[in-house]
Write a protein that holds these residues in place. Structure first.
Motif, short mmCIF file in Angstrom:
data_model
loop_
_atom_site.label_atom_id
_atom_site.label_comp_id
_atom_site.label_asym_id
_atom_site.label_seq_id
_atom_site.Cartn_x
_atom_site.Cartn_y
_atom_site.Cartn_z
N LYS A 1 0.97 -1.53 0.09
CA LYS A 1 -0.04 0.08 0.64
C LYS A 1 0.90 1.30 -0.15
O LYS A 1 1.53 1.66 1.16
N ARG A 2 0.53 2.04 -0.94
CA ARG A 2 1.96 3.12 -1.14
C ARG A 2 1.33 4.39 -0.66
O ARG A 2 -0.13 4.13 -0.54
N GLU A 3 1.68 4.93 0.42
CA GLU A 3 1.00 6.28 0.63
C GLU A 3 1.12 7.34 -0.47
O GLU A 3 1.52 7.43 -1.71
N VAL A 4 -0.14 8.21 -0.33
CA VAL A 4 -0.69 9.20 -1.16
C VAL A 4 0.47 10.02 -0.67
O VAL A 4 0.07 10.81 0.10
N ASN A 5 0.28 11.03 -1.98
CA ASN A 5 0.85 11.97 -2.23
C ASN A 5 0.42 13.11 -1.84
O ASN A 5 -0.91 13.24 -1.82
N LYS A 6 1.32 13.80 -1.08
CA LYS A 6 0.76 15.42 -0.23
C LYS A 6 1.24 16.60 -0.79
O LYS A 6 1.99 16.20 -1.02
N GLY A 7 0.44 17.64 -0.02
CA GLY A 7 1.23 19.16 -0.20
C GLY A 7 0.58 19.06 -1.85
O GLY A 7 -0.04 19.25 -2.89
#
Length: 206
Positions: free
Chosen positions: A5-11
DNA sequence: AACGCGTCCAACCGCTGTCCA
DNA sequence: ATGGACAGCGGTTGGACGCGT
């Protein structure tokens, strides 16, 4: 597995992400945001994509330079509706709810507070010179305040209710408990020039 | 130049409403 | 009727920036 499960992009969004998002939306339209995020190959949640589109990429968005007329309208609509930013934005073509909310929080809420404390200080004897726009605004605020009261009274008559506490309105009625009017009628945009204040005047007269 | 402080605004978060199987 | 997925909303946060000292 779980590790997959990949971390979602934020920012902050990059120009490249904007471009990809725009391309996919052009093809499939601004709906099914989760799918859009996947199709665009963006490691972002649908919610984030939607927000970016609505507040930044959407065509016909106006940014910055809120005119006196627009500000005036925001003040009046806020008086009527409270913090219902999306409804207020609906009356301001090209403006987003986020922008209006930000504008309110950074400019107008301060103005209102200032005004309030000035009123307190000077009491009934208001002698200082006012700019024409200030004068106009004040008159209009009084009027819409009256209308609010009228609407409230109507409602009270119906339910022959409780005390008249509404007077000491938290100027926004942000809980919206006190506001009572026909929202459908209010947001019938069929006869537009949205910045034309006639519509609000005629509404207030009813 | 460097630091602190205030302001602005893009983006996130959490909640509610709506739709559909 | 119900529960899950998705959309939409308003509140909040945090980073970038400008300005004064």
């Amino acid at each position: 597995m779980a590790a997959m499960k990949r971390e979602v992009n934020k920012g902050a969004w990059t120009a490249e992400e904007d471009r990809k998002l725009g391309e996919v939306i052009e093809i499939q339209g601004p709906k099914k945001w989760k799918t859009i995020a996947v199709k665009a190959g963006l490691n972002r949640c649908g919610k984030s994509c939607r927000l970016r589109w609505m507040n930044y990429l959407r065509p016909n968005i106006k940014r910055g330079n809120i005119s006196d007329q627009e500000e005036d309208l925001i003040l009046r609509l806020h008086k009527l509706l409270g913090n219902r930013w999306s409804l207020i934005a609906g009356r301001l073509p090209g403006r987003t709810d986020n922008e209006i909310k930000n504008y309110w929080n950074s400019h107008l809420s301060k103005k209102m507070n200032k005004k309030k404390s000035e009123k307190k200080q000077t009491g009934a004897s208001l002698t200082r010179e006012k700019t024409s726009i200030e004068k106009r605004r004040e008159v209009e605020e009084e009027t819409s305040g009256e209308i609010n009261k009228m609407a409230i009274t109507k409602e009270e008559n119906k339910s022959s209710g409780d005390e008249n506490e509404h007077e000491q309105e938290q100027e926004s009625s942000s809980s919206n408990n006190g506001i009572n009017f026909n929202v459908d009628e209010f947001f019938d945009f069929s006869n537009e020039d949205p910045l034309n204040l006639e519509w609000i005047n005629s509404f207030l007269e009813t």
